[in-house]
Design a protein around this motif. Structure first.
Motif: not given
Length: 329
Positions: A97-102
């Motif tokens: 949720n904080m850093h997306g699809d990484r």
């Protein structure tokens, strides 16, 4: 076309340094790797070690992800018997949720420590059936409905994040679990090479998309390899004595922080140049290491390599990352 290169970081603490300084150096290296084009950066969970600061992987992942822009960041891995699966889902759901699809989640069955420390950490079973069930529940909490398959509770923070899961292992048992679950397999050949070829074969032969946990359409192998690149073969061999000393300490029960490099001849007199745990290594100039990596890919058919580089001096490690990227990408 060259296979992707990634990095496994254990956040090593050099003699005369501190965990705080090691973590800061790790973030600096992460930013460099991000710029250079490495595919992913993983942190490995270890406990009760004086020379590694990688015990809290989720915190390190968040710290590195916040300081980078492109590179995937994850755990290589979370040692699942040490953790409640719901807590792992919530931590990695929060990271997504904080850093997306990484964000990646690599899971292992080993404790990542000694027996006494494992007893202090143990929260769940490492048996294959329990491990598989925990992964199934994790996928449920990370999936569309945020609900585990065996426990009727919802995790809103991890719901819908679909963090990719990898299985880590070094033996045919771990390989079979990864294949039967239909998940990508990361083989720890950088320190446990004895069953490397057989484990990859078993993984590919046992791979199925029929499992409810399957998340890929065909087998995917990422293999670990120790790497040290310098301007010359001789300079790289000297810098590689850092990791050779570390593994000699493991054999003799020594507890030291990462030591400065020494003359390779000194290591040879102690048998450290023939340590079978380090046989999967690429050491030398950019040209030499490129050839060694290509030979390793040809041997294993690996879809991706994850490199491990220990150095007493952070600048030496970063220079190795730069030289390898320049030769490989």
């Amino acid at each position: 076309m060259s296979v992707p290169l990634s990095i496994l970081d254990l956040v090593s603490i050099s003699e005369g340094s501190t965990a705080r300084e090691a973590i800061a150096a790790s973030v600096t290296s992460a930013q460099l790797a991000d710029r250079l084009g490495y595919t992913r950066l993983w942190f490995a969970e270890h406990h009760n070690t004086v020379n590694l600061a990688s015990s809290a992987t989720s915190l390190l992942i968040g710290h590195a992800a916040a300081a980078t822009e492109r590179i995937r960041v994850g755990a290589g891995g979370v040692m699942l018997p040490n953790h409640a699966p719901l807590m792992v889902a919530e931590q990695f759901g929060t990271l997504a949720n904080m850093h997306g699809d990484r964000i990646d989640l690599g899971l292992g069955r080993a404790p990542g420590t000694d027996q006494m420390t494992a007893q202090a950490l143990a929260r769940s079973s490492a048996e294959p059936q329990a491990f598989a069930q925990n992964i199934y529940d994790l996928q449920g909490w990370l999936g569309e409905h945020g609900r585990a398959h065996s426990i009727p509770i919802v995790s809103a923070v991890s719901q819908g994040t679909d963090v990719p899961i990898w299985v880590l292992g070094s033996t045919v048992n771990g390989a079979a679990i990864a294949g039967q679950l239909g998940l990508p397999f990361s083989v720890a050949s950088h320190f446990a090479p004895d069953q490397l070829d057989e484990a990859i074969r078993v993984y590919r032969e046992s791979f199925t998309t029929e499992s409810p946990t399957a998340q890929i359409e065909e087998p995917r192998v990422m293999a670990g390899i120790n790497v040290m690149v310098a301007d010359t073969d001789e300079a790289a061999a000297r810098e590689f004595t850092v990791v050779q000393q570390m593994f000699l300490d493991l054999r003799t029960g020594g507890r030291r922080r990462i030591q400065p490099p020494v003359d390779p001849a000194e290591i040879a007199t102690r048998g450290g140049d023939r340590n079978p745990m380090l046989q999967i290594s690429a050491v030398g100039s950019p040209q030499t290491v490129t050839r060694q990596l290509e030979e390793f890919v040809a041997r294993t058919g690996a879809d991706e390599l994850i490199t491990v580089t220990y150095a007493y001096d952070r600048q030496v490690r970063d220079r190795s990352l730069e030289l390898l990227a320049g030769a490989w990408f």
